[in-house]
Enzyme design. Structure first.
Site, mmCIF file in Angstrom:
data_model
loop_
_atom_site.group_PDB
_atom_site.id
_atom_site.type_symbol
_atom_site.label_atom_id
_atom_site.label_comp_id
_atom_site.label_asym_id
_atom_site.label_seq_id
_atom_site.Cartn_x
_atom_site.Cartn_y
_atom_site.Cartn_z
ATOM 1 C CD GLU A 501 -2.369 -1.585 2.602
ATOM 2 O OE1 GLU A 501 -2.273 -0.737 3.515
ATOM 3 O OE2 GLU A 501 -2.837 -2.726 2.777
ATOM 4 C CD GLU A 532 -3.473 -4.535 5.358
ATOM 5 O OE1 GLU A 532 -3.310 -3.314 5.548
ATOM 6 O OE2 GLU A 532 -4.601 -5.049 5.165
ATOM 7 C CG ASP A 557 -0.061 -1.137 15.032
ATOM 8 O OD1 ASP A 557 -0.292 -1.190 16.243
ATOM 9 O OD2 ASP A 557 0.844 -0.433 14.546
ATOM 10 C CE1 TYR A 558 -3.954 -0.876 11.154
ATOM 11 C CE2 TYR A 558 -2.469 0.255 9.649
ATOM 12 C CZ TYR A 558 -3.454 0.297 10.628
ATOM 13 O OH TYR A 558 -3.930 1.509 11.076
ATOM 14 C CG HIS A 599 -0.900 4.437 13.046
ATOM 15 N ND1 HIS A 599 -2.242 4.486 13.312
ATOM 16 C CD2 HIS A 599 -0.781 4.428 11.690
ATOM 17 C CE1 HIS A 599 -2.918 4.518 12.173
ATOM 18 N NE2 HIS A 599 -2.059 4.474 11.177
#
Length: 800
Positions: A501, A532, A557-558, A599
Site C-alpha cells: 500500500e 494485507e 499493527d496491520y 500505529h
C-alpha cells in the site's frame, strides 16, 4: 472407388478415434484407481493402521478432466481432496499416498512431507541443496498443501502473479528455468463451503484487478461438513454470487464457467478452451464444478448419513461421477462391459498392491527396531538386582504388538532405564542407554529437524561483511539511506520486486522508495489495494517461483491481517516439506513508537510465537536494516524486517559498501561495554536506553548495552550470558506487553543459556503496559517504557 486423399483422411480419422478412445479409457482407469485408493485408505484408518483420513472420492472425473490441461511449468495450489489430480499429473503415486497416510518418516517413501503431514498434502521441490533453482518449467509443480480452509488462496494469487511478471518484465526473460514467457497457470482448487472464507473473496478480487493466469476450481458437493450450501453461500451458488465479478469487454474481472462434475465430455470441452484462454491472455477464471458427490462423507471422523437425507443419498449414488462416466463410455461405444470390468478389477489390484507395499515399507523398519531393542533389553533382566519381571513384561507387550510404533519402543526403553537407574554402571544398562540415546537422535531428525533451511540456503551461513565508511563521512536521514540502498538493489538484481500500500507512486509512507517507481518501473515497485492478506500471498507465490519479493505491510499493527498465511504457510513450509520447498519472501514493515493505538505496535510475543520458521529482524536504524536485507537476499529463507517508525528522519552515517555489507542474524551487538549491569534490548528502545545510560553513568553506574538485532534467531552463540558473567545483573527491555518479548528474551538467557547461575540480584523486565498505547506524546510516555523507567529499575537493582 476411394480417392487416395479420402483414404488418407479415413485412416487419420480412425487413428484419431483410436487415440481418443485410449485417452478416455486411461482417464477412466485413473478415476477408478483413485476411488479404490479412497476406499482402501478409509479402511486403513478404521482398522487403526492410520490416524485420520480425508479423501477425494466423488471428485475423480472432474479432477482427471482438469489435469489433462495441467502442463509442465504450471503450479497446483490446492485442496486436501486433490489426490486424483496428484495421480493424474504424476505428482504422486498411490503407494506414496499410502505412505503419507501411515505417516512414514522415510522421505523416500513420503517425498512430500516425510511423514509430517496427513494424507493428500503434496509438495514438489523448487531448490536444490546448492541453492540453485530447479528447472520448474520442466516439472508439474505443487505448492505444499495445508489444512486451513481457503489457506491456499492467497499464495495462489502470487503463483499466478509471478507469470505476469515473467511475461511483462523483460529483464526476467533470461530465467528460462523459472518460466516460459509467463505461460504458466496456477490451478487453485477449493471446496465450495470454503469459498465463504474471506481469503477466497480477497483473492478473487485481487486476481480480477491484477489480471493474472489463475484458474480456480470450486468442487461443489453441496455441504461444508454437515452444513448445507444454502447456509454457506448467498444465492446458494458461488458462481451466482460472483456474477458481478464477471469480465466483460472493456472491464477487468474474471471469466466464470459452470460445469457438472459427472459430465466428463462437457468438462473436457469447457476446460480445454478456457485454460487455453487463461494461458494466452492471463485473464483469470472461476470454474464452478457442480453436482459433485462425496460417497464416504467428509472424513473418517464421522458418517454423512447423519446429516444427509435419504433422497440426497440416493441422488449421490445415481450421480456418482465414476458410474456416470462408465455409462457414457458404453453409450458412445468407446468400450464394452468386459474391458471396463477389467479396468475396474485392475484398479482394485493396483490399490491393494500400493497399500501393501507402503505398509510393508513403513512397518518393517519398526519391527526390526523392536527386535534390536529386545536383544538389548533381555540381558537387563539377568542383572543381579534387576526387576526381571518388569523387563520381561515390557518385552512381551512389544512382541505381542502386531503394529508397533516407534514411540512404543521408546516408552519401553525409558521405562526399563528409569527403573534401573541404580544399576547404571552395568554393561547391559549402558548398552541399552546408548541405544536409547542414538535412537532418539535419529528420531529427532525425523520429527524435529529442518524448521529452517540449511547449507548455502541458510541465512545463518551468509558471510559477514562489515560496514565500511569513507573519509568524507556522509550523513543522511535514515529514509534517504534506505532509498539509496533500494535504488542500488533494484539496479543490480532483476528478481527483486517491492509492492504494498502506497509503495509505488509516493514511494511508501516514509519515503524509502521515493522516486524509485519512476526509475525502475511500476512492475518492479508497485502499489496494491488495501489487502494485507493477499499482499502476503502475492509475495509467497512469487518467492515459491524463484523471485525475490519484498512484500510490505504498511504498519506492524496491520500484520494481523496477513498473519495467517505467514504462520500457517510460510513459517511451517521448511518443516512440513522436510526441507524440499523454499519460500524466501521478505516482509517489510515498520513499528514501535509513534502515535496511537494502531500505529505504535510492538506485538513481538505474538510474532515470535506464531512465526517460528521465519527470521524476525528488529533493526535499530536504517543502516542496520540495509545490512539485514543484504544478508537475507543472499539466502533462501523467509524473514520479517521491522524498521523503527521514529528512525526515518534520524541522521546516520552512510556506509561506502551499502549494497554489500551484511548483518549476521542471531548475533547480538554490544553497543557499549560496562561492568555493573547488562541491558538487553532492540529497535527503537535502543535510543531510550542510551539516553538513560547517560544519567546512569553520571551516577557512577556502568552499563553494558546489547542490541539483540534479531529475535528469531536469538543469540545463537550465547554471548549475552557472557556479559552477565561479568555484570551479574541483567534487564530485558522492549515495548511489547508484559510477558511478551521480554519474557521470551528472559527465557532464552535464563533457561537456555543458564544465566540464572550468574545472578547477584533478581533479573528484571521492562515492557510496555498491558493495554495498547494511548494517543499523543503523553500517551506514548505513559504507555511505553521511558528513560525514567530504565533509570529507576537499574538504580533499584544496584541498591539490592
Amino acid at each position: 472407388m476411394i480417392e487416395n486423399n479420402e483414404l488418407s483422411m479415413n485412416i487419420e480419422s480412425r487413428l484419431s478415434f483410436e487415440e481418443f478412445r485410449k485417452e478416455v479409457l486411461n482417464d477412466y482407469r485413473l478415476a477408478c484407481e483413485s476411488r479404490e485408493v479412497s476406499l482402501l485408505a478409509r479402511r486403513e484408518v478404521l482398522t487403526g493402521k492410520a490416524k485420520f483420513g480425508i479423501f477425494g472420492d466423488g471428485k475423480e472425473v472432474a479432477q482427471v478432466a482438469m489435469s489433462k490441461y495441467f502442463k509442465p511449468g504450471d503450479f497446483r495450489s490446492g485442496y486436501y481432496r486433490d489426490q486424483t489430480v496428484a495421480f493424474a499429473t504424476g505428482i504422486a503415486t498411490p503407494e506414496q499416498f499410502f505412505s503419507q497416510l501411515y505417516a512414514d518418516p522415510d522421505q523416500q517413501h513420503d517425498p512430500f512431507s516425510g511423514g509430517r503431514q496427513m494424507n493428500s498434502h503434496f509438495a514438489t521441490p523448487n531448490l536444490d541443496k546448492d541453492g540453485n533453482w530447479l528447472n520448474l518449467t520442466a516439472m508439474r509443480n505443487s505448492a505444499a498443501d495445508m489444512a486451513p480452509t481457503a489457506g491456499q488462496m492467497p499464495r495462489s494469487l502470487g503463483l499466478a502473479y509471478a507469470s505476469k511478471m515473467f511475461r511483462e518484465v523483460e529483464a526476467l526473460h533470461d530465467f528460462k528455468n523459472l518460466s516460459e514467457n509467463g505461460n504458466e497457470i496456477c490451478f487453485a482448487t477449493i471446496g465450495d463451503a470454503s469459498t465463504s472464507e474471506g481469503h477466497f473473496w480477497e483473492t478473487m478480487n485481487a486476481a480480477g484487478v491484477l489480471q493474472v493466469p489463475l484458474a480456480v476450481f470450486v468442487w461443489d458437493d453441496g455441504y461444508g461438513i454437515s452444513v448445507p450450501r444454502k447456509y454457506q453461500t448467498t444465492k446458494n451458488s458461488i458462481s451466482a454470487a460472483l456474477e458481478g465479478f464477471r469480465k466483460a469487454d472493456g472491464t477487468n474481472g474474471f471469466d466464470i464457467y459452470n460445469v457438472k462434475g459427472w459430465d466428463y465430455a462437457g468438462m473436457c470441452e469447457v476446460f480445454e478452451n478456457a485454460i487455453r484462454k487463461i494461458r494466452e491472455t492471463h485473464v483469470p477464471a472461476l470454474f464452478h464444478v457442480e453436482e459433485i458427490t462425496q460417497p464416504q462423507g467428509h472424513s473418517t471422523s464421522g458418517s454423512h448419513e447423519r446429516y444427509k437425507s435419504k433422497e440426497r443419498l440416493s441422488w449421490e449414488k445415481d450421480f456418482d461421477c465414476n458410474l456416470k462416466m462408465r455409462s457414457w463410455i458404453i453409450e458412445n461405444a468407446l468400450s464394452d462391459e468386459d474391458t471396463l470390468s477389467k479396468i475396474e478389477a485392475d484398479a482394485k489390484t493396483l490399490a491393494q498392491e500400493a497399500r501393501r507395499a507402503a505398509w510393508e515399507k513403513y512397518i518393517s523398519p519398526i519391527k526390526e527396531e523392536v527386535q534390536r531393542f529386545i536383544s538389548l533389553a533381555a540381558p537387563v533382566a539377568a542383572i543381579p538386582g534387576a526387576n526381571a519381571a518388569f523387563v520381561e513384561k515390557e518385552i512381551r507387550e512389544l512382541q505381542a504388538n502386531r503394529e508397533p510404533q516407534r514411540r512404543d519402543i521408546f516408552k519401553a526403553a525409558a521405562a526399563i532405564l528409569v527403573r534401573h537407574k541404580s544399576l547404571h554402571t552395568d554393561a547391559a544398562i549402558q548398552a541399552l542407554q546408548q541405544y536409547y540415546n542414538n535412537y532418539q537422535l535419529a528420531e529427532k531428525n525425523n520429527y524435529n529437524s529442518l524448521l529452517h533451511a540449511t547449507g548455502v540456503n541458510s541465512a545463518l551461513n551468509v558471510p559477514v561483511v562489515p560496514a565500511v565508511y569513507g573519509e568524507e563521512g556522509i550523513t543522511l536521514n535514515g529514509y534517504e539511506i534506505l532509498n539509496k540502498y533500494f535504488d542500488q538493489l533494484f539496479s543490480s538484481n532483476p528478481k527483486v520486486f517491492a509492492f504494498g500500500e502506497d509503495v509505488g507512486k509516493i514511494g511508501d509512507v516514509n519515503q524509502g522508495f521515493a522516486g524509485l517507481q519512476q526509475k525502475h518501473g511500476p512492475l518492479r515497485i508497485t502499489d496494491t489495494g488495501i489487502r494485507e492478506l493477499t499482499i502476503m500471498g502475492q509475495g509467497i507465490g512469487m518467492a515459491l517461483r524463484g523471485l525475490r519479493p519484498i512484500a510490505e505491510i504498511q504498519y506492524l499493527d496491520y500484520l494481523l491481517y496477513g498473519l495467517q498465511p505467514l504462520s500457517d504457510d510460510v513459517a511451517t513450509l521448511q518443516y512440513r516439506t522436510k526441507g524440499i520447498q523454499h519460500c524466501p519472501i521478505i516482509v517489510r514493515t515498520r513499528g514501535h513508537r509513534l502515535e496511537g493505538i494502531w500505529h505504535s505496535g510492538s506485538p513481538m510475543g505474538m510474532i515470535i510465537n506464531s512465526l517460528r520458521g521465519i527470521h524476525v529482524c528488529v533493526p535499530r536504524n536504517m543502516v542496520q536494516a540495509a545490512g539485514m536485507y543484504n544478508t537475507l537476499l543472499q539466502a533462501n529463507e523467509p524473514a520479517l524486517v521491522i524498521e523503527s517508525l521514529n528512525g526515518y528522519r534520524l541522521k546516520e552515517k552512510l556506509p561506502a559498501n551499502l549494497d554489500a555489507y551484511t548483518v549476521p542474524l542471531g548475533i547480538p551487538e554490544v553497543l557499549k561495554e560496562g561492568t555493573d549491569v547488562t541491558l538487553v534490548t532492540y529497535g527503537s528502545m535502543t535510543r531510550i536506553v542510551e539516553e538513560a545510560m547517560v544519567t546512569l553513568e553520571e551516577l557512577g553506574i556502568s552499563c553494558e548495552l546489547i542490541d539483540v538485532q534479531t529475535l528469531l534467531p536469538f543469540d545463537i552463540h550465547h554471548s549475552i550470558v557472557e556479559s552477565l558473567k561479568k555484570t551479574n545483573r541483567i534487564v530485558f527491555i522492549d515495548e511489547d506487553v508484559p510477558g511478551g518479548g521480554t519474557a521470551y528474551m528472559f527465557q532464552q538467557v535464563m533457561e537456555q543459556q543458564g544465566g540464572y547461575r550468574w545472578l547477584d540480584v533478581a533479573p528484571r523486565t521492562i515492557s510496555g503496559q498491558a493495554h495498547r498505547p494511548a494517543y499523543g506524546s503523553d500517551g506514548d510516555y505513559f504507555s511505553k517504557p521511558n528513560t525514567e523507567d530504565v533509570i529507576q529499575v537499574v538504580m533499584q537493582m544496584m541498591e539490592e
